[in-house]
Design a protein around this motif. Sequence first.
Motif, PDB file in Angstrom:
ATOM      1  N   ALA A 270       0.836  -1.195   0.000  1.00 34.20           N
ATOM      2  CA  ALA A 270       0.000   0.000   0.000  1.00 34.20           C
ATOM      3  C   ALA A 270       0.876   1.252   0.000  1.00 34.20           C
ATOM      4  N   ALA A 271       0.277   2.383  -0.420  1.00 38.69           N
ATOM      5  CA  ALA A 271       1.004   3.649  -0.487  1.00 38.69           C
ATOM      6  C   ALA A 271       0.173   4.742   0.167  1.00 38.69           C
ATOM      7  N   PHE A 272       0.836   5.556   1.017  1.00 40.90           N
ATOM      8  CA  PHE A 272       0.192   6.673   1.701  1.00 40.90           C
ATOM      9  C   PHE A 272       0.862   7.956   1.244  1.00 40.90           C
ATOM     10  N   GLY A 273       0.045   8.928   0.826  1.00 40.50           N
ATOM     11  CA  GLY A 273       0.586  10.129   0.230  1.00 40.50           C
ATOM     12  C   GLY A 273       0.749  11.312   1.152  1.00 40.50           C
ATOM     13  N   VAL A 274       0.070  11.315   2.304  1.00 41.80           N
ATOM     14  CA  VAL A 274       0.122  12.460   3.216  1.00 41.80           C
ATOM     15  C   VAL A 274       0.369  11.947   4.628  1.00 41.80           C
ATOM     16  N   PRO A 275       0.709  12.851   5.567  1.00 41.95           N
ATOM     17  CA  PRO A 275       0.868  12.388   6.956  1.00 41.95           C
ATOM     18  C   PRO A 275      -0.370  11.660   7.440  1.00 41.95           C
ATOM     19  N   VAL A 276      -0.166  10.523   8.078  1.00 43.77           N
ATOM     20  CA  VAL A 276      -1.298   9.659   8.418  1.00 43.77           C
ATOM     21  C   VAL A 276      -1.077   9.022   9.780  1.00 43.77           C
ATOM     22  N   THR A 277      -2.192   8.780  10.461  1.00 43.30           N
ATOM     23  CA  THR A 277      -2.194   8.040  11.718  1.00 43.30           C
ATOM     24  C   THR A 277      -3.012   6.780  11.523  1.00 43.30           C
ATOM     25  N   LEU A 278      -2.407   5.637  11.788  1.00 40.67           N
ATOM     26  CA  LEU A 278      -3.084   4.342  11.682  1.00 40.67           C
ATOM     27  C   LEU A 278      -3.327   3.824  13.088  1.00 40.67           C
ATOM     28  N   SER A 279      -4.571   3.468  13.388  1.00 40.54           N
ATOM     29  CA  SER A 279      -4.915   3.000  14.738  1.00 40.54           C
ATOM     30  C   SER A 279      -5.694   1.701  14.613  1.00 40.54           C
ATOM     31  N   PHE A 280      -5.071   0.609  15.040  1.00 40.94           N
ATOM     32  CA  PHE A 280      -5.686  -0.709  14.882  1.00 40.94           C
ATOM     33  C   PHE A 280      -5.600  -1.499  16.182  1.00 40.94           C
TER      34      PHE A 280
END
Length: 614
Positions: A270-280
């Motif tokens: 997968a690819a993320f283009g902007v600052p991101v927070t992943l919460s799982f």
Amino acid sequence: MSTSRPPAWPYCAHGADPAADPIGCRGVHVPGHIACLAHLADADRHVYLTGLTPGANIDHRGTTFNESLFNALLNALRDPVTGHPRLGNAEFRSATFEGDARFESATFQGRARFESATFKGHAGFRYATFESSTRFESATFKGYAGFRYATFKGEAWFGSATFKGPAWFASTTFEGNALFGQAMFMGATGFASANFRNGDFESATFESAAGFGSATFKGLARFESATFKGAAGFESATFKGDALFGSATFVSTNRLGPLTCAGQVVLSGAAFGVPVTLSFAARRLECRRTRWSSTAEIRLRYATVDLAHAVFEYPLTIAAEPDPLILINGRLLLEDLFPSAYDPGVRVASLRGVDAAHLVLADLDLSECLFTGTVHLDQLRLEGACTFDTAPARRWRRWPPVRYTERRVLAEEHHWRAGQPGAVPGWVSGPGRAGPLQLAPVYRALRKAFEDGKHEPGAADFYYGEMEMRRHAHDIPGSERRLLTAYWALPGYGLRASRALAWLGAAMIVTIVLLMAFGLAKDTPKQTATGTIPAGGGKVTFEIGTDDPQNPTSDRFTGKRFEKALNVTLNSVVFRAAGQDLTTAGTYIEMTSRLTEPILLGLAVLAVRNRVKR
């Protein structure tokens, strides 16, 4: 449908023009007629519609419906008891709905087929019930598509469908498989609180925001190769199976989750283009070859993380959450999928192939992590209580006799030692295939990371591991290996105070025994004077000397001799001369003692210092 190829069914052909449109109307014939419902004579259409009853099978493939014609058809199928339309098998393949097509609260008792249909106005299926399979493949929704509270009891096929306006599936229930592969959602899309058995959105494109908040997936959820150009909202979503986002693209998603997943969340590729927070809160998170083009933060509970070959050029933080994740509204994310006895800690499975220069790990379990192949590992930042595996606690190997003391070790050392002949029980086998030559630089880099973090005891453990791997590596010269073996055996690489003190004690005992046996003189040598008297008188000349110390011929091991030997030995430890009368052998014994025993004492002090300094 193609304008150059006629349909497979008997079609109306109304308005055909050999030059402009040789096919004309593609609507299927109404039974008993040679025209479609739209071009049927008014009287014949009236007869057909009045002959329909609720639950009847209808076939209007390729037919063009204006709003009044559509309403007339639906009214003919309306159940007088419920007031809602009830259809049997409904064939609307390639049909065109010019105005609004409102199937709200309709019941499709048989198959519902809308493949390649075009909805130019409002497509309303709110509260509709589809009791059998439903197919909207390649359908085009140019206006609003509303499926809120709809129920699909069979499979729902929306593959390659195009939603040009908003598509709303909030609170929709898919009891069968929901297939949206390659669908195009050009407007805002909402699946909030939807219930899926299995959801397939492979290669789907979401041009605007896509909301799956509070959605529930009972089985497999597939979003592989999907493209989210707007926000991807999965807050409070529940995945009872696996959630597959492999090779998905998140163009402007800045928040993914919090969500719960009883299986694994796959973000590999997968690819993320902007600052991101992943919460799982998930059992496993797989991020192999995942690419972050900006800063990212991953906050987890319960999960095992595989980050092998992930790519990130900006800081990436992976942290374990001690408490349940918090939703935007301030409430706590429910964790009903995880039993109370399940460990909420987070484990890292692999960092192989990762450039760790921008990686921060906080409060993670690294006991099973594979580090070999990680780049810039010395720049890895470890925050909080990051834990590693340990050597088997106080185990002896029978031959040669080796005792392992507890220290931090890498999982890959466990795997290597477990595969060696005569391995001590307690070393755990695993997938790692790295040997000492590959593990030595890994230990060296982690030692530097601990030193930069001012964690000297941890750095000491990894220095010990580095030296152990160098000692066991067969590619280094034999002389260096023998030197390392001696350095390991005597002071434990300058880190085992007890070992150095044990050798010091043994050396002192040997020194005392040797001094009592060979080094101490029998008696204190007495001075003697000898003189020469000249024959003619005059001065008398005397020469005063001391007899050579002699070994005793009787009992050498007495209390008095032990006290003298102990005095000599203790002074040797602190590099002082005892002032005792020694034989020639005793002199050499004392010299040897004054050389070796202070070194052993210094190594013991150094080892204590290395274990307690901060």
